[in-house]
Write a protein that holds these residues in place. Structure first.
Motif, PDB file in Angstrom:
ATOM      1  N   GLN A 102       9.418  16.250  -0.972  1.00  0.00           N
ATOM      2  CA  GLN A 102      10.069  15.193  -0.204  1.00  0.00           C
ATOM      3  C   GLN A 102      10.481  14.011  -1.088  1.00  0.00           C
ATOM      4  N   TYR A 113      17.238  10.670   0.408  1.00  0.00           N
ATOM      5  CA  TYR A 113      17.106  10.995   1.829  1.00  0.00           C
ATOM      6  C   TYR A 113      18.477  11.070   2.490  1.00  0.00           C
ATOM      7  N   THR A 149      20.951  10.360   5.485  1.00  0.00           N
ATOM      8  CA  THR A 149      21.122   9.416   6.578  1.00  0.00           C
ATOM      9  C   THR A 149      22.038  10.044   7.628  1.00  0.00           C
ATOM     10  N   TRP A 193      23.753   9.734   2.131  1.00  0.00           N
ATOM     11  CA  TRP A 193      22.482   9.797   1.415  1.00  0.00           C
ATOM     12  C   TRP A 193      22.075   8.395   0.965  1.00  0.00           C
ATOM     13  N   TYR A 243       6.185  11.010   3.105  1.00  0.00           N
ATOM     14  CA  TYR A 243       7.607  10.978   2.800  1.00  0.00           C
ATOM     15  C   TYR A 243       8.425  11.683   3.881  1.00  0.00           C
ATOM     16  N   ALA A 266      11.727  10.347   5.871  1.00  0.00           N
ATOM     17  CA  ALA A 266      12.961  11.133   5.955  1.00  0.00           C
ATOM     18  C   ALA A 266      13.454  11.235   7.393  1.00  0.00           C
TER      19      ALA A 266
END
Length: 378
Positions: free
Chosen positions: A228, A232, A234, A238, A282, A286
């Motif tokens: 992880q 990330y 969205t 990202w 994490y 996320a």
């Protein structure tokens, strides 16, 4: 005046590792004279338009010498007689054949420092082996560590990472040897092996419990190994976010309306608990980041003083507003008329700022084997 004005560096290195070290010195004002064979450094023919060669050799002058010939070796001795440092990245046996060891040059210049980087340290069973960046990433433990972190096969970082890390160590060794010479009068030969230098880099993060004898656990730093630990997704792209301190975690969970979860989930409540359950921690981040777009997250996370960054691709670096505001990209006129976009020299200096980066040298067999200025000493 620049920090290294008057320092003369004879650069007999090729490809990435040695040229990166000498480019760092050139950026700070050293006069670097790059010695190339008649066919030129092989990196001139690598990549689009020789871009890597141009970046690694900007700000240097050049001379073409055939070091396999007596005439070329004699010319090199003449240049070394008025140099402060000779840098190369040849294995010891090749350096000896070409007259590049300090013992070959000390009579002509007792103050000469010889700094070399090569694959494997002397005295070990690998000492005679050739080495390249990919091989050192593998032998030094990085490729297997990447594979373990991804749950897949060993993999390389898509950078000449070992070459550049070792090149930076080589530049550091040059400066340490110069400082020693100025304090003690001792001029010496310094060797920086790639394998050992890079193994130190990887082990520093990932030796883990094997650091102790007897061991106190297995290898690896769990946070860095989490699948992880990545940019990330969205709602529309990202983003890179790192929640590290307790304050970061509290502010983030408050921002997404999950304060109760942070307090009540024993896997999230403390720094030690989050480290022990890093995939879960994490993973919750996320999930939350999927709820809004990248621009909105960049704004609200920045306002909350939570560490956040955009996920730039390479073209995006050319448009990055921070790099534009700090003058990171410089325009360098090339000898062939092209313009090179090149990063600014290292850092900011209150008293001896670096000069603007100059162009890389052309491959000119007719260029005289001369230093540009009368000899000076730092």
């Amino acid at each position: 005046m620049t920090a290294l004005a008057g320092l003369r560096v004879l650069d007999a290195s090729t490809v990435v590792m040695g040229p990166y070290a000498t480019r760092l010195l050139a950026d700070l004002g050293a006069e670097v004279l790059k010695v190339e064979p008649p066919e030129g450094d092989v990196l001139r023919r690598a990549g689009q338009g020789g871009a890597m060669f141009a970046h690694l050799n900007r700000g240097k002058r050049g001379v073409v010498l055939d070091l396999k010939s007596p005439e070329g070796q004699a010319a090199l001795r003449g240049l070394a007689a008025e140099a402060d440092v000779l840098v190369h990245n040849m294995r010891p046996d090749a350096a000896a054949r070409l007259g590049l060891r300090r013992q070959d040059l000390a009579e002509a210049n007792p103050r000469l420092i010889v700094a070399c980087a090569y694959g494997y340290g002397a005295g070990g069973p690998y000492a005679a082996r050739p080495a390249y960046d990919d091989l050192i990433q593998a032998a030094g433990g990085l490729a297997a560590t990447i594979g373990a972190a991804r749950g897949g096969d060993p993999a390389y970082v898509p950078l000449t990472l070992a070459d550049r890390v070792v090149g930076a160590h080589l530049a550091f060794a040059v400066m340490a040897a110069l400082a020693c010479r100025e304090r003690t009068g001792i001029a010496q030969e310094v060797e920086v092996p790639m394998f050992e230098t890079f193994a130190d880099l990887v082990a520093g993060d990932h030796l883990g419990g094997l650091s102790f004898d007897p061991p106190e656990g297995g290898p690896h730093y769990a946070r860095l190994m989490s699948p992880q630990r990545r940019p990330y997704r969205t709602a529309d792209g990202w983003i890179a976010v790192l929640l590290y301190t307790d304050a970061h975690w509290r502010r983030f969970f408050a921002l997404v309306g999950r304060e109760a979860e942070l307090a009540e989930d024993p896997r999230l409540a403390t720094h030690a608990a989050r480290q022990a359950h890093i995939d879960h921690a994490y993973g919750r981040v996320a999930e939350a980041l999927l709820e809004r777009g990248t621009a909105e997250w960049m704004a609200c996370l920045s306002d909350a003083d939570i560490p956040v960054a955009p996920v730039n691709d390479i073209p995006g670096l050319l448009e990055d507003p921070h790099l534009a505001a700090t003058g990171f990209w410089r325009r360098v006129e090339m000898p062939d008329g092209r313009v090179l976009r090149s990063p600014a020299p290292l850092g900011r200096w209150s008293g001896t700022p670096p000069a603007e980066p100059g162009p890389p040298p052309p491959l000119d067999p007719a260029a005289p084997a001369l230093w540009s200025q009368p000899a000076g000493r730092p």
